[in-house]
Design an enzyme around this catalytic site. Sequence first.
Site, PDB file in Angstrom:
ATOM      1  N   ARG A 297       0.840  -1.215   0.000  1.00  0.00           N
ATOM      2  CA  ARG A 297       0.000   0.000   0.000  1.00  0.00           C
ATOM      3  C   ARG A 297       0.876   1.267   0.000  1.00  0.00           C
ATOM      4  O   ARG A 297       1.022   1.929  -1.007  1.00  0.00           O
ATOM      5  CB  ARG A 297      -0.944  -0.017   1.214  1.00  0.00           C
ATOM      6  CG  ARG A 297      -2.102   0.979   1.119  1.00  0.00           C
ATOM      7  CD  ARG A 297      -1.769   2.386   1.492  1.00  0.00           C
ATOM      8  NE  ARG A 297      -1.324   2.523   2.878  1.00  0.00           N
ATOM      9  CZ  ARG A 297      -0.806   3.638   3.372  1.00  0.00           C
ATOM     10  NH1 ARG A 297      -0.674   4.701   2.612  1.00  0.00           N
ATOM     11  NH2 ARG A 297      -0.412   3.694   4.633  1.00  0.00           N
ATOM     12  N   ASP A 298       1.517   1.568   1.123  1.00  0.00           N
ATOM     13  CA  ASP A 298       2.307   2.806   1.229  1.00  0.00           C
ATOM     14  C   ASP A 298       3.424   2.795   0.188  1.00  0.00           C
ATOM     15  O   ASP A 298       3.743   3.820  -0.423  1.00  0.00           O
ATOM     16  CB  ASP A 298       2.896   2.905   2.652  1.00  0.00           C
ATOM     17  CG  ASP A 298       3.169   4.328   3.084  1.00  0.00           C
ATOM     18  OD1 ASP A 298       3.566   5.139   2.236  1.00  0.00           O
ATOM     19  OD2 ASP A 298       3.035   4.632   4.282  1.00  0.00           O
TER      20      ASP A 298
ATOM     21  N   HIS B  27       8.606   6.982   8.675  1.00  0.00           N
ATOM     22  CA  HIS B  27       9.262   7.074   7.379  1.00  0.00           C
ATOM     23  C   HIS B  27      10.729   7.403   7.597  1.00  0.00           C
ATOM     24  O   HIS B  27      11.093   8.037   8.578  1.00  0.00           O
ATOM     25  CB  HIS B  27       8.565   8.119   6.501  1.00  0.00           C
ATOM     26  CG  HIS B  27       7.318   7.588   5.878  1.00  0.00           C
ATOM     27  ND1 HIS B  27       7.247   7.193   4.568  1.00  0.00           N
ATOM     28  CD2 HIS B  27       6.093   7.340   6.403  1.00  0.00           C
ATOM     29  CE1 HIS B  27       6.033   6.743   4.302  1.00  0.00           C
ATOM     30  NE2 HIS B  27       5.305   6.815   5.406  1.00  0.00           N
TER      31      HIS B  27
ATOM     32  N   CYS C  25       3.644   9.459   0.818  1.00  0.00           N
ATOM     33  CA  CYS C  25       2.294   9.917   0.480  1.00  0.00           C
ATOM     34  C   CYS C  25       2.378  10.835  -0.727  1.00  0.00           C
ATOM     35  O   CYS C  25       3.068  11.845  -0.702  1.00  0.00           O
ATOM     36  CB  CYS C  25       1.684  10.658   1.667  1.00  0.00           C
ATOM     37  SG  CYS C  25       0.095  11.384   1.261  1.00  0.00           S
TER      38      CYS C  25
HETATM   39  N1  COA Z   1     -13.220   4.762  -3.683  1.00  0.00           N
HETATM   40  C1  COA Z   1     -13.601   4.903  -4.970  1.00  0.00           C
HETATM   41  N2  COA Z   1     -14.211   6.004  -5.448  1.00  0.00           N
HETATM   42  C2  COA Z   1     -14.469   6.996  -4.572  1.00  0.00           C
HETATM   43  C3  COA Z   1     -14.095   6.907  -3.220  1.00  0.00           C
HETATM   44  C4  COA Z   1     -13.432   5.745  -2.787  1.00  0.00           C
HETATM   45  N3  COA Z   1     -13.027   5.603  -1.524  1.00  0.00           N
HETATM   46  N4  COA Z   1     -14.455   8.035  -2.593  1.00  0.00           N
HETATM   47  C5  COA Z   1     -15.042   8.811  -3.510  1.00  0.00           C
HETATM   48  N5  COA Z   1     -15.044   8.190  -4.709  1.00  0.00           N
HETATM   49  C6  COA Z   1     -15.569   8.689  -5.994  1.00  0.00           C
HETATM   50  C7  COA Z   1     -16.931   9.302  -5.861  1.00  0.00           C
HETATM   51  O1  COA Z   1     -17.929   8.319  -6.007  1.00  0.00           O
HETATM   52  C8  COA Z   1     -16.937  10.315  -6.984  1.00  0.00           C
HETATM   53  O2  COA Z   1     -17.105   9.647  -8.202  1.00  0.00           O
HETATM   54  P1  COA Z   1     -17.837  10.341  -9.457  1.00  0.00           P
HETATM   55  O3  COA Z   1     -16.988  11.511  -9.845  1.00  0.00           O
HETATM   56  O4  COA Z   1     -17.861   9.253 -10.482  1.00  0.00           O
HETATM   57  O5  COA Z   1     -19.180  10.748  -8.947  1.00  0.00           O
HETATM   58  C9  COA Z   1     -15.507  10.838  -6.963  1.00  0.00           C
HETATM   59  O6  COA Z   1     -14.714   9.779  -6.395  1.00  0.00           O
HETATM   60  C10 COA Z   1     -15.349  12.107  -6.136  1.00  0.00           C
HETATM   61  O7  COA Z   1     -15.914  11.890  -4.843  1.00  0.00           O
HETATM   62  P2  COA Z   1     -15.756  12.891  -3.627  1.00  0.00           P
HETATM   63  O8  COA Z   1     -16.470  12.332  -2.454  1.00  0.00           O
HETATM   64  O9  COA Z   1     -16.121  14.294  -4.084  1.00  0.00           O
HETATM   65  O10 COA Z   1     -14.219  12.795  -3.317  1.00  0.00           O
HETATM   66  P3  COA Z   1     -13.084  13.887  -3.454  1.00  0.00           P
HETATM   67  O11 COA Z   1     -12.795  14.129  -4.883  1.00  0.00           O
HETATM   68  O12 COA Z   1     -13.390  15.051  -2.580  1.00  0.00           O
HETATM   69  O13 COA Z   1     -11.835  13.071  -2.837  1.00  0.00           O
HETATM   70  C11 COA Z   1     -11.126  11.381  -1.267  1.00  0.00           C
HETATM   71  C12 COA Z   1     -11.861  12.689  -1.470  1.00  0.00           C
HETATM   72  C13 COA Z   1     -11.033  11.140   0.214  1.00  0.00           C
HETATM   73  C14 COA Z   1     -11.926  10.276  -1.950  1.00  0.00           C
HETATM   74  C15 COA Z   1      -9.718  11.477  -1.923  1.00  0.00           C
HETATM   75  O14 COA Z   1      -9.113  12.678  -1.560  1.00  0.00           O
HETATM   76  C16 COA Z   1      -8.804  10.310  -1.501  1.00  0.00           C
HETATM   77  O15 COA Z   1      -9.028   9.181  -1.882  1.00  0.00           O
HETATM   78  N6  COA Z   1      -7.741  10.592  -0.740  1.00  0.00           N
HETATM   79  C17 COA Z   1      -6.801   9.567  -0.278  1.00  0.00           C
HETATM   80  C18 COA Z   1      -5.511   9.782  -0.950  1.00  0.00           C
HETATM   81  C19 COA Z   1      -4.517   8.733  -0.549  1.00  0.00           C
HETATM   82  O16 COA Z   1      -4.641   7.565  -0.843  1.00  0.00           O
HETATM   83  N7  COA Z   1      -3.436   9.165   0.117  1.00  0.00           N
HETATM   84  C20 COA Z   1      -2.372   8.304   0.496  1.00  0.00           C
HETATM   85  C21 COA Z   1      -2.684   7.430   1.633  1.00  0.00           C
HETATM   86  S1  COA Z   1      -2.799   8.289   3.157  1.00  0.00           S
HETATM   87 ZN    ZN Z   2       3.197   6.307   5.401  1.00  0.00          ZN
END
Ligand code: COA
Ligand code: ZN
Length: 302
Positions: A12-13, A205, A236
């Site tokens: 994952r990370d 990290h 990240c």
């Molecule tokens: N899995 C799959 N799709 C997802 C989802 C998830 N967990 N969460 C939201 N979506 C989809 C929504 O259904 C929407 O789809 P659409 O455009 O087809 O309608 C789209 O993504 C946007 O949804 P929204 O709720 O507005 O999300 P956002 O764009 O504000 O993003 C997060 C918020 C939290 C989903 C995003 O910032 C994220 O995944 N961050 C994690 C990043 C990461 O992995 N960092 C490293 C690890 S810490």
């Molecule tokens: Zn980390």
Amino acid sequence: MRDVHICEVGPRDGLQNAKHLMPTEAKKRWITALAAAGLEEIEVGSFVPPKLIPAMADTAEIVTHARTIAGLKVVALAPNVKGFERARGAGAHKITFPVSASRKHSESNVRMTPEQMVEQVRQCAALRGKDGPEIEGAVSTAFGCTLQGAVPEADVLRLAVALAEFCDGVALADTVGYANPAQVKRLFSLVRKEIGSKLEGAHFHNTRGLGLANALAAYEEGVRAFDASMGGLGGCPFAPGASGNVITEDLVFMFEAMGLKTGIDLQKLFAARKLLEQAIPEEPIYGHTPLAGLPKGFRAAA
Ligand code: COA
Ligand code: ZN
């Protein structure tokens, strides 16, 4: 019985920040080899929008595969309720939520404030039911942030206390490799005073080379659960300057050499590293112990 518990977070990370995509079948073989080396807990992926992190698009299939490995605790990361539902649907045993103590990182990483993120985790905890997956709240950027700079300890403490209310465990994460051992001891001790045994994991990290020193400091402070990444992959994508996790191979060597049982066989771990190298050969990987080899006459903890 293991003296310390290591969770491998490379799939994952590690892979979320790698420049090269690992094919799904190679991921499965790597995870199988990691488990065969004795890793009892592996964070196999995250349930985030595939468009955001294409390397995590196959996480459901990876969870399905990992669940076939006897005795393995399959962990996945989720950033919101939708991610939780996907992770639960796939059958993850434990779901980790990143809750940044830095407001700037929180907004960059999950487009939510830390408080909104706590509410997402609270909803998931309420949704999971009696036989649902374990839930961990990981307070990320707990030791500083490349976007915000210093992160007040009071902010970390407040989030840890809020998460401890409904999470099974709380971890402190040094997402960008800012922590030092004195800070690690102070913060773990402060948080433990507030939430006791709910404080479980340490996620470090190695960005400034202090990964092992910080892990040892946390161990001395009573921490027994550590995240680590094979080959020191990791970081990240939404925290500028973040680089790899503490290196699994070196962390296992340190603890075993100290006489502390990890349950992990170093030779088998090196065999798993070969699979990683073969799967993404152009990706730089790190680690002192695999390059130097084990000391003559080395004995693992008994
Ligand atoms: N899995 C799959 N799709 C997802 C989802 C998830 N967990 N969460 C939201 N979506 C989809 C929504 O259904 C929407 O789809 P659409 O455009 O087809 O309608 C789209 O993504 C946007 O949804 P929204 O709720 O507005 O999300 P956002 O764009 O504000 O993003 C997060 C918020 C939290 C989903 C995003 O910032 C994220 O995944 N961050 C994690 C990043 C990461 O992995 N960092 C490293 C690890 S810490
Ligand atoms: Zn980390």
